[in-house]
Design a protein around this motif. Structure first.
Motif, PDB file in Angstrom:
ATOM      1  N   GLU A 474       0.808  -1.132  -0.096  1.00 43.25           N
ATOM      2  CA  GLU A 474       0.076  -0.408   0.004  1.00 43.25           C
ATOM      3  C   GLU A 474       0.481   1.641  -0.184  1.00 43.25           C
ATOM      4  O   GLU A 474       0.516   2.536  -0.570  1.00 43.25           O
ATOM      5  CB  GLU A 474      -0.739   0.006   1.299  1.00 43.25           C
ATOM      6  CG  GLU A 474      -1.855  -0.939   1.059  1.00 43.25           C
ATOM      7  CD  GLU A 474      -3.097  -0.561   0.054  1.00 43.25           C
ATOM      8  OE1 GLU A 474      -3.198   0.652  -0.322  1.00 43.25           O
ATOM      9  OE2 GLU A 474      -3.234  -1.065  -0.456  1.00 43.25           O
ATOM     10  N   ASP A 475       2.084   1.077   0.731  1.00 39.41           N
ATOM     11  CA  ASP A 475       3.012   2.348   0.840  1.00 39.41           C
ATOM     12  C   ASP A 475       3.335   2.595  -0.859  1.00 39.41           C
ATOM     13  O   ASP A 475       4.027   3.274  -1.144  1.00 39.41           O
ATOM     14  CB  ASP A 475       3.586   1.749   1.854  1.00 39.41           C
ATOM     15  CG  ASP A 475       3.219   2.335   3.121  1.00 39.41           C
ATOM     16  OD1 ASP A 475       3.805   0.954   3.789  1.00 39.41           O
ATOM     17  OD2 ASP A 475       2.829   2.285   3.924  1.00 39.41           O
ATOM     18  N   LYS A 478       0.957   4.297  -2.901  1.00 38.28           N
ATOM     19  CA  LYS A 478       1.001   5.659  -2.869  1.00 38.28           C
ATOM     20  C   LYS A 478       2.571   6.353  -3.134  1.00 38.28           C
ATOM     21  O   LYS A 478       1.464   7.299  -4.458  1.00 38.28           O
ATOM     22  CB  LYS A 478       0.604   6.001  -1.084  1.00 38.28           C
ATOM     23  CG  LYS A 478       0.123   5.031  -0.365  1.00 38.28           C
ATOM     24  CD  LYS A 478       0.069   5.456   0.854  1.00 38.28           C
ATOM     25  CE  LYS A 478      -1.035   5.499   1.753  1.00 38.28           C
ATOM     26  NZ  LYS A 478      -0.990   5.110   3.189  1.00 38.28           N
ATOM     27  N   GLN A 481       1.696   6.699  -8.059  1.00 38.92           N
ATOM     28  CA  GLN A 481       0.684   7.650  -8.742  1.00 38.92           C
ATOM     29  C   GLN A 481       1.469   8.879 -10.001  1.00 38.92           C
ATOM     30  O   GLN A 481       2.381   9.057  -9.910  1.00 38.92           O
ATOM     31  CB  GLN A 481       0.182   9.183  -7.704  1.00 38.92           C
ATOM     32  CG  GLN A 481      -0.468   8.455  -6.659  1.00 38.92           C
ATOM     33  CD  GLN A 481      -0.848   8.973  -5.331  1.00 38.92           C
ATOM     34  OE1 GLN A 481      -1.123  10.612  -5.995  1.00 38.92           O
ATOM     35  NE2 GLN A 481      -1.085   9.025  -4.735  1.00 38.92           N
TER      36      GLN A 481
END
Length: 550
Positions: A474-475, A478, A481
């Motif tokens: 998940e990190d 992020k 993008q």
């Protein structure tokens, strides 16, 4: 008599005929219905005062006319109190064992400051025995100089918990934390003191500081060894291709021939340059770096060759030594050699051929002793075909070619590089980051067009932007993008985990399975309940809940 007995409700009453038949019983006596036969037989045999083994009660009987009158006195409250007493005794024993097994010293005093208990660790820490302390007032110990001040007395005076340093007459320095124990009215009834040996803590602190000092010295020595004794360790390389590059670089380090390092941007060309220079005979002399693509032509020329006083408008009155001249006896690194203007290529070729340099505006030639290492990410052969690079200069520079593979062609190096960058970043910023296995897989799937430089920058960014210790998928997402290629790599490593079941349902399923297995091993519900160590009624209720039949 019957009218009198009917008025009794606090004990069980019943009347028996001479043959043992029940003539009357009140509601309390009917609770003993399953014991009537035992009671009747005992009374007929002359028993007047006896107890039941299976149920806590006391039986009294007497003969009245042609019948027997029996009184049943329940004793369940007494038994309950006895069980509670035994339970409290067990809890107190366990609490004492916990206190006595504590590594820290524990001293308990009453509301008057009189010591009522101390554990063995307190004597080990302070040297004060149970005989010296228990039963004595802490004020007496203060007055006699056994302790210099009391945390308990301070806590009682201030009506709150306190922490102090305390000196014992045995020479020990301790840290004492006194915590008041209150009743339901908020009144202090006891004070519990936790005692820790500061002498040992100070010693441990000194040992830690000494170990840290030794670690720094060892790290410093290791860095020196890496540079001087084992140069291979200065570059992270796990792949066969990169190991070959390192070995080739070390072999040519002691040779004074020109070296041309080629590879895409960010592959680590300057690392190979440093490896060559620091393992060459020129390592004690200058290593001068020049980026041929970073300066305009006229400025690059003056930087390379220097100039005499008054050579051009704005020139220094004293003139200036060029970088090639300043690098005498050392190594010159010409980065992005493919960007060098054609006019300067001619002058550089002459320097390489004659080992002499002439400053701008001057006529005097100065002999120089330099080694040239050039680097480029461009295809010089193609530039020669296009007329943008001199062929003769190419052959002068390309005496020993070294080709560094892109990171996508040596994926075995990605994980070791990540760990290396994490180590550097953790030390630099005082953090403790690590990367999850899933995130590491994502890094391996990505091609890294920016090579090692892009990898290093991404690891630093995600390490600083992540709030938790472990960097997960998940990190990574992020920070992806706008980067479709990295996102694709992340999607390749996405693990589809099975849906998580509610804990309550999982426990119920497990409990049901255990009950079914136990019922299959025993021939009755009672034996199954004994084996599971639960009441039979509890087991029956759970069987009904889960729809289990015997």
């Amino acid at each position: 008599m019957n009218n009198f007995l009917k008025q009794i409700n606090n004990i069980g009453t019943l009347t028996l005929s001479r043959r043992g038949e029940v003539l009357y019983s009140n509601n309390l006596a009917k609770k003993y219905l399953y014991q009537f036969e035992v009671i009747s037989n005992t009374v007929l045999q002359g028993g007047t005062n006896f107890c039941l083994n299976d149920y806590p009660s006391e039986i009294n009987s007497f003969s009245y006319r042609d019948q027997y009158v029996v009184f049943i006195h329940p004793m369940d409250k007494l038994v309950r109190l006895q069980k509670e007493k035994a339970s409290l005794k067990e809890v107190r024993q366990e609490l004492n064992e916990v206190i006595n097994s504590s590594f820290d010293g524990i001293v308990i005093s009453d509301e008057n400051g009189v010591i009522i208990h101390q554990n063995p660790s307190y004597e080990k820490i302070t040297g004060l025995s149970v005989k010296d302390c228990v039963g004595r007032s802490l004020r007496e110990l203060e007055e006699e100089g056994i302790i210099d001040n009391s945390a308990t007395l301070k806590a009682l005076k201030e009506n709150k918990g306190v922490t102090i340093t305390q000196k014992i007459n045995t020479g020990t320095m301790v840290l004492v934390s006194a915590v008041p124990i209150r009743n339901r009215h908020g009144e202090i009834k006891k004070v519990v003191n936790n005692v820790r040996d500061l002498t040992l803590l100070n010693q441990l602190q000194q040992e830690i500081e000494q170990l840290e000092k030794q670690k720094k010295e060892i790290d410093k020595e290791l860095k020196m060894l890496k540079k001087q004794k084992n140069p291979k360790l200065s570059i992270i390389a796990q792949s066969k291709s990169m190991k070959e590059v390192i070995n080739r670089s070390l072999r040519v380090a002691d040779i004074d021939s020109s070296v041309l390092i080629q590879g895409a941007s960010g592959v680590g060309k300057e690392k190979i340059l440093e490896l060559i220079h620091h393992n060459s005979v020129r390592k004690s002399h200058s290593l001068i770096r020049i980026n041929c693509g970073a300066l305009p032509e006229n400025l690059l020329e003056s930087e390379l060759f220097g100039y005499e006083s008054g050579a051009f408008t704005g020139a220094n009155k004293k003139g200036k030594v060029g970088l090639l001249e300043a690098a005498d006896k050392g190594t010159v690194f010409l980065d992005e050699i493919g960007e060098m203007p054609s006019s300067l290529q001619v002058k550089l070729l002459r320097v390489l051929q004659e080992h002499k340099v002439t400053r701008i505006g001057g006529t005097k030639e100065t002999s120089i002793n330099i080694r040239v290492v050039a680097a480029t990410h461009r295809n010089l052969v193609k530039l020669i075909e296009e007329g943008k690079f001199r062929e003769d200069l190419y052959y002068r520079l390309n005496v020993i070619p070294i080709q560094i593979p892109s990171l996508k062609d040596r994926r075995e190096d990605i994980i070791p590089l990540i760990y290396h960058f994490l180590h550097v970043i953790n030390q630099k910023y005082g953090i403790h980051r690590r990367i999850s296995p899933e995130a590491l897989d994502m890094f391996k799937y990505y091609d890294w067009p920016g090579n090692v430089r892009e990898l290093e920058n991404f690891v630093e960014r995600i390490s600083l932007m992540t709030a938790t210790t472990e960097i997960g998928m998940e990190d990574v997402r992020k920070e992806l993008q706008g980067n479709d290629a990295l996102q694709t790599a992340a999607d390749k490593t996405k693990i589809k985990s099975p849906p998580v079941k509610p804990l309550k349902n999982s426990l119920a399923n497990y409990e049901s399975q255990i009950i079914k297995e136990s019922l299959g091993k025993h021939d009755s519900i009672r034996k199954t309940a004994l084996a599971l160590e639960v009441d039979q009624s509890t087991l029956v209720r759970k069987m009904k809940r889960y729809g289990i039949e015997k």
